[in-house]
Design a protein around this motif. Structure first.
Motif, PDB file in Angstrom:
ATOM      1  N   VAL A  91      42.255 -18.420 -40.190  1.00 31.80           N
ATOM      2  CA  VAL A  91      43.256 -18.545 -41.254  1.00 31.80           C
ATOM      3  C   VAL A  91      42.942 -17.485 -42.302  1.00 31.80           C
ATOM      4  N   ALA A  92      43.976 -16.852 -42.808  1.00 26.81           N
ATOM      5  CA  ALA A  92      43.802 -15.843 -43.855  1.00 26.81           C
ATOM      6  C   ALA A  92      44.930 -16.000 -44.866  1.00 26.81           C
ATOM      7  N   LYS A  93      44.677 -15.483 -46.045  1.00 25.33           N
ATOM      8  CA  LYS A  93      45.711 -15.492 -47.079  1.00 25.33           C
ATOM      9  C   LYS A  93      46.724 -14.390 -46.771  1.00 25.33           C
ATOM     10  N   VAL A  94      47.981 -14.761 -46.745  1.00 21.87           N
ATOM     11  CA  VAL A  94      49.078 -13.814 -46.573  1.00 21.87           C
ATOM     12  C   VAL A  94      50.029 -14.074 -47.730  1.00 21.87           C
ATOM     13  N   ASN A  95      50.162 -13.090 -48.607  1.00 20.18           N
ATOM     14  CA  ASN A  95      50.977 -13.255 -49.822  1.00 20.18           C
ATOM     15  C   ASN A  95      50.559 -14.500 -50.603  1.00 20.18           C
ATOM     16  N   GLY A  96      49.242 -14.722 -50.666  1.00 21.16           N
ATOM     17  CA  GLY A  96      48.697 -15.822 -51.448  1.00 21.16           C
ATOM     18  C   GLY A  96      48.756 -17.190 -50.789  1.00 21.16           C
ATOM     19  N   VAL A  97      49.222 -17.248 -49.535  1.00 27.99           N
ATOM     20  CA  VAL A  97      49.360 -18.518 -48.823  1.00 27.99           C
ATOM     21  C   VAL A  97      48.466 -18.504 -47.594  1.00 27.99           C
ATOM     22  N   ASP A  98      47.781 -19.631 -47.322  1.00 23.59           N
ATOM     23  CA  ASP A  98      46.943 -19.736 -46.126  1.00 23.59           C
ATOM     24  C   ASP A  98      47.828 -19.793 -44.884  1.00 23.59           C
ATOM     25  N   ARG A  99      47.588 -18.869 -43.951  1.00 19.29           N
ATOM     26  CA  ARG A  99      48.366 -18.789 -42.717  1.00 19.29           C
ATOM     27  C   ARG A  99      47.438 -18.616 -41.519  1.00 19.29           C
ATOM     28  N   VAL A 100      47.808 -19.201 -40.393  1.00 19.23           N
ATOM     29  CA  VAL A 100      47.075 -18.987 -39.147  1.00 19.23           C
ATOM     30  C   VAL A 100      47.393 -17.580 -38.672  1.00 19.23           C
ATOM     31  N   THR A 101      46.351 -16.763 -38.494  1.00 20.48           N
ATOM     32  CA  THR A 101      46.548 -15.380 -38.060  1.00 20.48           C
ATOM     33  C   THR A 101      45.983 -15.110 -36.668  1.00 20.48           C
ATOM     34  N   ARG A 102      45.112 -15.987 -36.188  1.00 20.37           N
ATOM     35  CA  ARG A 102      44.513 -15.784 -34.863  1.00 20.37           C
ATOM     36  C   ARG A 102      44.195 -17.122 -34.247  1.00 20.37           C
ATOM     37  N   ILE A 103      44.505 -17.252 -32.956  1.00 19.58           N
ATOM     38  CA  ILE A 103      44.090 -18.407 -32.164  1.00 19.58           C
ATOM     39  C   ILE A 103      43.330 -17.855 -30.977  1.00 19.58           C
ATOM     40  N   GLY A 104      42.042 -18.163 -30.904  1.00 21.07           N
ATOM     41  CA  GLY A 104      41.187 -17.716 -29.813  1.00 21.07           C
ATOM     42  C   GLY A 104      40.578 -18.927 -29.121  1.00 21.07           C
ATOM     43  N   LEU A 105      41.299 -19.465 -28.160  1.00 18.62           N
ATOM     44  CA  LEU A 105      40.859 -20.673 -27.474  1.00 18.62           C
ATOM     45  C   LEU A 105      40.608 -20.389 -25.999  1.00 18.62           C
ATOM     46  N   ASN A 106      39.926 -19.281 -25.749  1.00 21.85           N
ATOM     47  CA  ASN A 106      39.591 -18.928 -24.378  1.00 21.85           C
ATOM     48  C   ASN A 106      38.410 -19.769 -23.892  1.00 21.85           C
ATOM     49  N   ALA A 107      38.434 -20.084 -22.606  1.00 25.95           N
ATOM     50  CA  ALA A 107      37.358 -20.842 -21.945  1.00 25.95           C
ATOM     51  C   ALA A 107      37.057 -22.162 -22.651  1.00 25.95           C
ATOM     52  N   ARG A 108      38.087 -22.903 -22.987  1.00 24.62           N
ATOM     53  CA  ARG A 108      37.928 -24.199 -23.672  1.00 24.62           C
ATOM     54  C   ARG A 108      38.361 -25.374 -22.799  1.00 24.62           C
ATOM     55  N   ASN A 109      38.728 -25.105 -21.543  1.00 25.15           N
ATOM     56  CA  ASN A 109      39.231 -26.147 -20.648  1.00 25.15           C
ATOM     57  C   ASN A 109      40.441 -26.868 -21.224  1.00 25.15           C
ATOM     58  N   LEU A 110      41.306 -26.113 -21.880  1.00 25.29           N
ATOM     59  CA  LEU A 110      42.529 -26.689 -22.420  1.00 25.29           C
ATOM     60  C   LEU A 110      43.422 -27.156 -21.280  1.00 25.29           C
ATOM     61  N   LYS A 111      44.167 -28.233 -21.525  1.00 24.30           N
ATOM     62  CA  LYS A 111      45.086 -28.782 -20.529  1.00 24.30           C
ATOM     63  C   LYS A 111      46.433 -29.015 -21.185  1.00 24.30           C
ATOM     64  N   GLY A 112      47.485 -28.906 -20.386  1.00 26.16           N
ATOM     65  CA  GLY A 112      48.824 -29.189 -20.872  1.00 26.16           C
ATOM     66  C   GLY A 112      49.594 -27.937 -21.223  1.00 26.16           C
ATOM     67  N   PRO A 113      50.811 -28.122 -21.748  1.00 25.65           N
ATOM     68  CA  PRO A 113      51.673 -26.978 -22.056  1.00 25.65           C
ATOM     69  C   PRO A 113      51.366 -26.363 -23.413  1.00 25.65           C
ATOM     70  N   ILE A 114      51.829 -25.138 -23.585  1.00 32.85           N
ATOM     71  CA  ILE A 114      51.797 -24.497 -24.906  1.00 32.85           C
ATOM     72  C   ILE A 114      52.949 -25.126 -25.700  1.00 32.85           C
ATOM     73  N   PRO A 115      52.668 -25.671 -26.878  1.00 32.76           N
ATOM     74  CA  PRO A 115      53.748 -26.315 -27.645  1.00 32.76           C
ATOM     75  C   PRO A 115      54.813 -25.320 -28.098  1.00 32.76           C
ATOM     76  N   LEU A 116      56.063 -25.777 -28.096  1.00 34.50           N
ATOM     77  CA  LEU A 116      57.168 -24.938 -28.583  1.00 34.50           C
ATOM     78  C   LEU A 116      56.946 -24.510 -30.021  1.00 34.50           C
ATOM     79  N   ALA A 117      56.247 -25.335 -30.793  1.00 29.99           N
ATOM     80  CA  ALA A 117      56.010 -25.049 -32.213  1.00 29.99           C
ATOM     81  C   ALA A 117      55.135 -23.819 -32.430  1.00 29.99           C
ATOM     82  N   ILE A 118      54.553 -23.262 -31.376  1.00 27.67           N
ATOM     83  CA  ILE A 118      53.743 -22.049 -31.525  1.00 27.67           C
ATOM     84  C   ILE A 118      54.563 -20.959 -32.214  1.00 27.67           C
ATOM     85  N   GLY A 119      55.853 -20.970 -32.008  1.00 32.02           N
ATOM     86  CA  GLY A 119      56.734 -19.955 -32.580  1.00 32.02           C
ATOM     87  C   GLY A 119      56.860 -20.016 -34.092  1.00 32.02           C
TER      88      GLY A 119
END
Length: 176
Positions: A23-51
């Motif tokens: 998370v980083a500040k973008v125009n003074g607001v906390d925003r998710v800037t990177r998701i690095g979830l490699n090799a985490r044994n994640l299961k299921g679909p990528i949520p539509l809300a990713i957009g």
């Protein structure tokens, strides 16, 4: 690491509470800037809300032991600041969404060794004019590579050995 989804996600607590999320500040607001979830044994679909993560620059879901399910949500096309997308060894299926044409800031697209199918849609990858790295091998793609891929301004930096070979019974009909 267990995530506490009740705590607000801020630049100050993201590293401690949300392992793999930057998370980083973008125009003074906390925003998710990177998701690095490699090799985490994640299961299921990528949520539509990713957009909705409009400031996301990197999404890495690589090497989750083929346990992600479903297709790439078209809403990924809303991530116009995305520079790196890694979906290799994910287990995802389906075709490359036409909405990928909106990812014009992308410099790296890694989708190898998964279960993607069909032809590469024309006028999609060609719009990614900054694309220095492309890996599509070991999927179930078929048909010709579109002209916009074969004539891409960055194709000189691509290794077609990481693009053309597909799973047995599949393959591109036009590969350099």
């Amino acid at each position: 690491t267990k995530w506490d989804i009740t705590a607000p996600l801020t630049e100050a607590n993201a590293a401690a509470k949300w392992n793999g999320v930057t998370v980083a500040k973008v125009n003074g607001v906390d925003r998710v800037t990177r998701i690095g979830l490699n090799a985490r044994n994640l299961k299921g679909p990528i949520p539509l809300a990713i957009g909705y993560l409009s400031e996301l620059t990197q999404l890495d879901l690589n090497n989750n032991n083929q346990q992600l399910t479903g297709t790439i949500p078209p809403s990924i096309g809303n991530l116009k600041r995305l520079t790196a997308l890694t979906l290799s060894r994910s287990g995802l299926t389906g075709t490359i969404p036409l909405e990928f044409a909106n990812l014009t800031a992308l410099t790296s697209l890694q989708m190898h060794t998964s279960n993607f199918i069909g032809p590469i849609p024309p006028n999609v990858l060609g719009k990614m004019t900054n694309l220095n790295s492309l890996e599509l091998k070991a999927n179930n793609f078929s048909g010709p590579l579109p002209a916009d891929v074969l004539n891409h301004p960055k194709k000189g930096s691509w290794n077609f050995a990481n693009i053309c070979p597909q799973n047995p019974g599949y393959g591109f009909t036009t590969c350099p």
